[in-house]
Enzyme design. Structure first.
Site, PDB file in Angstrom:
ATOM      1  N   LYS A 141      -0.715  -0.470   9.907  1.00 36.55           N
ATOM      2  CA  LYS A 141      -0.199  -1.484  10.826  1.00 36.55           C
ATOM      3  C   LYS A 141       0.196  -0.856  12.153  1.00 36.55           C
ATOM      4  O   LYS A 141      -0.017  -1.440  13.206  1.00 36.55           O
ATOM      5  CB  LYS A 141       1.012  -2.174  10.186  1.00 36.55           C
ATOM      6  CG  LYS A 141       1.205  -3.590  10.664  1.00 36.55           C
ATOM      7  CD  LYS A 141       2.315  -4.291   9.901  1.00 36.55           C
ATOM      8  CE  LYS A 141       1.978  -4.504   8.439  1.00 36.55           C
ATOM      9  NZ  LYS A 141       3.138  -4.920   7.646  1.00 36.55           N
ATOM     10  N   TYR A 164       2.393 -10.326   1.843  1.00 37.90           N
ATOM     11  CA  TYR A 164       2.519  -9.654   0.542  1.00 37.90           C
ATOM     12  C   TYR A 164       2.795 -10.722  -0.515  1.00 37.90           C
ATOM     13  O   TYR A 164       3.539 -11.668  -0.277  1.00 37.90           O
ATOM     14  CB  TYR A 164       3.677  -8.650   0.557  1.00 37.90           C
ATOM     15  CG  TYR A 164       3.422  -7.438   1.421  1.00 37.90           C
ATOM     16  CD1 TYR A 164       2.502  -6.466   1.027  1.00 37.90           C
ATOM     17  CD2 TYR A 164       4.107  -7.257   2.615  1.00 37.90           C
ATOM     18  CE1 TYR A 164       2.271  -5.350   1.810  1.00 37.90           C
ATOM     19  CE2 TYR A 164       3.887  -6.140   3.413  1.00 37.90           C
ATOM     20  CZ  TYR A 164       2.967  -5.196   3.007  1.00 37.90           C
ATOM     21  OH  TYR A 164       2.744  -4.094   3.792  1.00 37.90           O
ATOM     22  N   ARG A 194     -20.731   2.237   6.303  1.00 40.45           N
ATOM     23  CA  ARG A 194     -20.842   3.700   6.327  1.00 40.45           C
ATOM     24  C   ARG A 194     -20.066   4.315   5.175  1.00 40.45           C
ATOM     25  O   ARG A 194     -19.151   3.689   4.629  1.00 40.45           O
ATOM     26  CB  ARG A 194     -20.307   4.256   7.652  1.00 40.45           C
ATOM     27  CG  ARG A 194     -18.824   3.988   7.861  1.00 40.45           C
ATOM     28  CD  ARG A 194     -18.267   4.732   9.066  1.00 40.45           C
ATOM     29  NE  ARG A 194     -16.899   4.349   9.366  1.00 40.45           N
ATOM     30  CZ  ARG A 194     -15.821   4.945   8.851  1.00 40.45           C
ATOM     31  NH1 ARG A 194     -15.955   5.937   7.994  1.00 40.45           N
ATOM     32  NH2 ARG A 194     -14.613   4.539   9.175  1.00 40.45           N
ATOM     33  N   GLU A 221      -8.916  -1.694   0.569  1.00 44.89           N
ATOM     34  CA  GLU A 221      -8.014  -2.057   1.661  1.00 44.89           C
ATOM     35  C   GLU A 221      -8.743  -2.942   2.659  1.00 44.89           C
ATOM     36  O   GLU A 221      -9.703  -2.520   3.286  1.00 44.89           O
ATOM     37  CB  GLU A 221      -7.497  -0.801   2.353  1.00 44.89           C
ATOM     38  CG  GLU A 221      -6.851   0.183   1.383  1.00 44.89           C
ATOM     39  CD  GLU A 221      -6.055   1.267   2.071  1.00 44.89           C
ATOM     40  OE1 GLU A 221      -5.659   1.084   3.237  1.00 44.89           O
ATOM     41  OE2 GLU A 221      -5.825   2.302   1.437  1.00 44.89           O
ATOM     42  N   GLY A 254       0.839  -1.199   0.000  1.00 39.53           N
ATOM     43  CA  GLY A 254       0.000   0.000   0.000  1.00 39.53           C
ATOM     44  C   GLY A 254       0.873   1.247   0.000  1.00 39.53           C
ATOM     45  O   GLY A 254       1.963   1.230  -0.549  1.00 39.53           O
ATOM     46  N   HIS A 290      -8.196 -11.541  11.868  1.00 45.23           N
ATOM     47  CA  HIS A 290      -7.458 -12.744  12.264  1.00 45.23           C
ATOM     48  C   HIS A 290      -6.013 -12.333  12.503  1.00 45.23           C
ATOM     49  O   HIS A 290      -5.498 -11.454  11.816  1.00 45.23           O
ATOM     50  CB  HIS A 290      -7.532 -13.791  11.135  1.00 45.23           C
ATOM     51  CG  HIS A 290      -6.749 -15.024  11.426  1.00 45.23           C
ATOM     52  ND1 HIS A 290      -7.174 -15.977  12.320  1.00 45.23           N
ATOM     53  CD2 HIS A 290      -5.550 -15.457  10.938  1.00 45.23           C
ATOM     54  CE1 HIS A 290      -6.273 -16.949  12.376  1.00 45.23           C
ATOM     55  NE2 HIS A 290      -5.281 -16.653  11.548  1.00 45.23           N
ATOM     56  N   PHE A 349     -11.754  12.738   9.620  1.00 47.47           N
ATOM     57  CA  PHE A 349     -11.792  12.795  11.075  1.00 47.47           C
ATOM     58  C   PHE A 349     -10.901  13.916  11.584  1.00 47.47           C
ATOM     59  O   PHE A 349      -9.864  14.207  11.003  1.00 47.47           O
ATOM     60  CB  PHE A 349     -11.381  11.448  11.665  1.00 47.47           C
ATOM     61  CG  PHE A 349     -12.344  10.355  11.312  1.00 47.47           C
ATOM     62  CD1 PHE A 349     -13.524  10.199  12.025  1.00 47.47           C
ATOM     63  CD2 PHE A 349     -12.097   9.521  10.237  1.00 47.47           C
ATOM     64  CE1 PHE A 349     -14.431   9.208  11.679  1.00 47.47           C
ATOM     65  CE2 PHE A 349     -13.004   8.525   9.890  1.00 47.47           C
ATOM     66  CZ  PHE A 349     -14.176   8.373  10.610  1.00 47.47           C
ATOM     67  N   THR A 392      -4.037  -3.250   6.662  1.00 50.40           N
ATOM     68  CA  THR A 392      -4.994  -3.442   5.570  1.00 50.40           C
ATOM     69  C   THR A 392      -4.256  -3.957   4.346  1.00 50.40           C
ATOM     70  O   THR A 392      -3.311  -3.328   3.867  1.00 50.40           O
ATOM     71  CB  THR A 392      -5.699  -2.118   5.199  1.00 50.40           C
ATOM     72  OG1 THR A 392      -4.708  -1.160   4.807  1.00 50.40           O
ATOM     73  CG2 THR A 392      -6.530  -1.593   6.352  1.00 50.40           C
TER      74      THR A 392
HETATM   75  P1  ADP Z   1       0.475  -1.340   3.332  1.00 52.14           P
HETATM   76  O1  ADP Z   1       0.497   0.157   3.274  1.00 52.14           O
HETATM   77  O2  ADP Z   1       1.615  -1.982   2.572  1.00 52.14           O
HETATM   78  O3  ADP Z   1      -0.868  -1.903   2.927  1.00 52.14           O
HETATM   79  P2  ADP Z   1      -0.261  -1.934   6.086  1.00 52.14           P
HETATM   80  O4  ADP Z   1       0.304  -1.243   7.299  1.00 52.14           O
HETATM   81  O5  ADP Z   1      -1.675  -1.603   5.721  1.00 52.14           O
HETATM   82  O6  ADP Z   1       0.736  -1.682   4.881  1.00 52.14           O
HETATM   83  O7  ADP Z   1      -0.115  -3.512   6.330  1.00 52.14           O
HETATM   84  C1  ADP Z   1      -0.707  -4.386   5.398  1.00 52.14           C
HETATM   85  C2  ADP Z   1      -0.024  -5.751   5.345  1.00 52.14           C
HETATM   86  O8  ADP Z   1      -0.031  -6.376   6.629  1.00 52.14           O
HETATM   87  C3  ADP Z   1      -0.782  -6.699   4.442  1.00 52.14           C
HETATM   88  O9  ADP Z   1      -0.406  -6.542   3.079  1.00 52.14           O
HETATM   89  C4  ADP Z   1      -0.398  -8.073   4.999  1.00 52.14           C
HETATM   90  O10 ADP Z   1       0.776  -8.553   4.363  1.00 52.14           O
HETATM   91  C5  ADP Z   1      -0.108  -7.793   6.475  1.00 52.14           C
HETATM   92  N1  ADP Z   1      -1.148  -8.257   7.413  1.00 52.14           N
HETATM   93  C6  ADP Z   1      -0.888  -8.970   8.558  1.00 52.14           C
HETATM   94  N2  ADP Z   1      -2.002  -9.248   9.221  1.00 52.14           N
HETATM   95  C7  ADP Z   1      -3.044  -8.721   8.506  1.00 52.14           C
HETATM   96  C8  ADP Z   1      -4.461  -8.711   8.710  1.00 52.14           C
HETATM   97  N3  ADP Z   1      -5.029  -9.277   9.780  1.00 52.14           N
HETATM   98  N4  ADP Z   1      -5.225  -8.081   7.764  1.00 52.14           N
HETATM   99  C9  ADP Z   1      -4.641  -7.495   6.699  1.00 52.14           C
HETATM  100  N5  ADP Z   1      -3.306  -7.471   6.458  1.00 52.14           N
HETATM  101  C10 ADP Z   1      -2.495  -8.085   7.351  1.00 52.14           C
HETATM  102 MG    MG Z   2      -2.725  -1.214   3.715  1.00 51.83          MG
END
Ligand code: ADP
Ligand code: MG
Length: 149
Positions: A23, A93, A106, A81, A17, A86, A111, A29
């Site tokens: 995270k 990735y 919604r 996203e 992303g 879980h 915000f 996401t």
């Molecule tokens: P990005 O900006 O790369 O999307 P994020 O901070 O949104 O970074 O983290 C997303 C990544 O976290 C996902 O691509 C996946 O590899 C990992 N991940 C681990 N646990 C989950 C979860 N429960 N739901 C979604 N993504 C998760």
């Molecule tokens: Mg993401």
């Protein structure tokens, strides 16, 4: 109405992303690539959806998804996203993510503070949790879509 376009199925690779720090907020996401996002019906409203998801053919989990505008493309393209409800042992990735969107929570909103954003997301997740316990959405979870490769 968002419901007009549901259920919506998507199947594709998890890509990086924009490092918006999901995270860090405790709510990672998983992002879909552009070609998957482009398959969304053009009139599908942006906002927060709930449904089911699996990774690389594994167990099907509850998920909450935001469909929003991609700042990288000056908000001319959408993003999808998915937060899967879980605890995964590690990032996935490059894995294959399948999702079905079955309900709408919604519209998008801005915000005033990070705290408000986090509160809203927590709300979305608990709403998702409740809605996906309803009997009428269970059949989406056991759908062939998740079982076949
Ligand atoms: P990005 O900006 O790369 O999307 P994020 O901070 O949104 O970074 O983290 C997303 C990544 O976290 C996902 O691509 C996946 O590899 C990992 N991940 C681990 N646990 C989950 C979860 N429960 N739901 C979604 N993504 C998760
Ligand atoms: Mg993401």
């Amino acid at each position: 109405m968002a419901e007009t376009f549901l259920p919506h199925y998507a199947d594709g690779e998890v890509v990086k992303g924009f490092g918006r720090g999901s995270k860090e907020l405790g709510i990672p996401t998983a992002n879909f690539p552009e070609d998957i996002v482009e398959k969304l019906p053009a009139d599908l409203p942006t906002g927060v959806y709930y449904g089911w998801a699996n990774v690389d053919g594994g167990d099907v989990h509850k998920m909450c998804m935001s469909v929003g505008w991609n700042p990288y493309y000056k908000n001319t393209k959408k993003t999808m996203e998915t937060h899967i409800m879980h605890q995964f042992p590690e990032d996935f990735y490059g894995s294959r993510l399948k999702i079905v969107m079955v309900g709408y929570i919604r519209p998008m909103s801005t915000f005033a503070s990070l705290d408000e954003l986090i509160t809203a997301i927590r709300n979305d997740i608990s709403e998702t949790d409740k809605k996906l316990d309803e009997p009428e959405v269970q059949h989406f979870k056991v759908n062939n879509f998740f079982a076949t490769s």
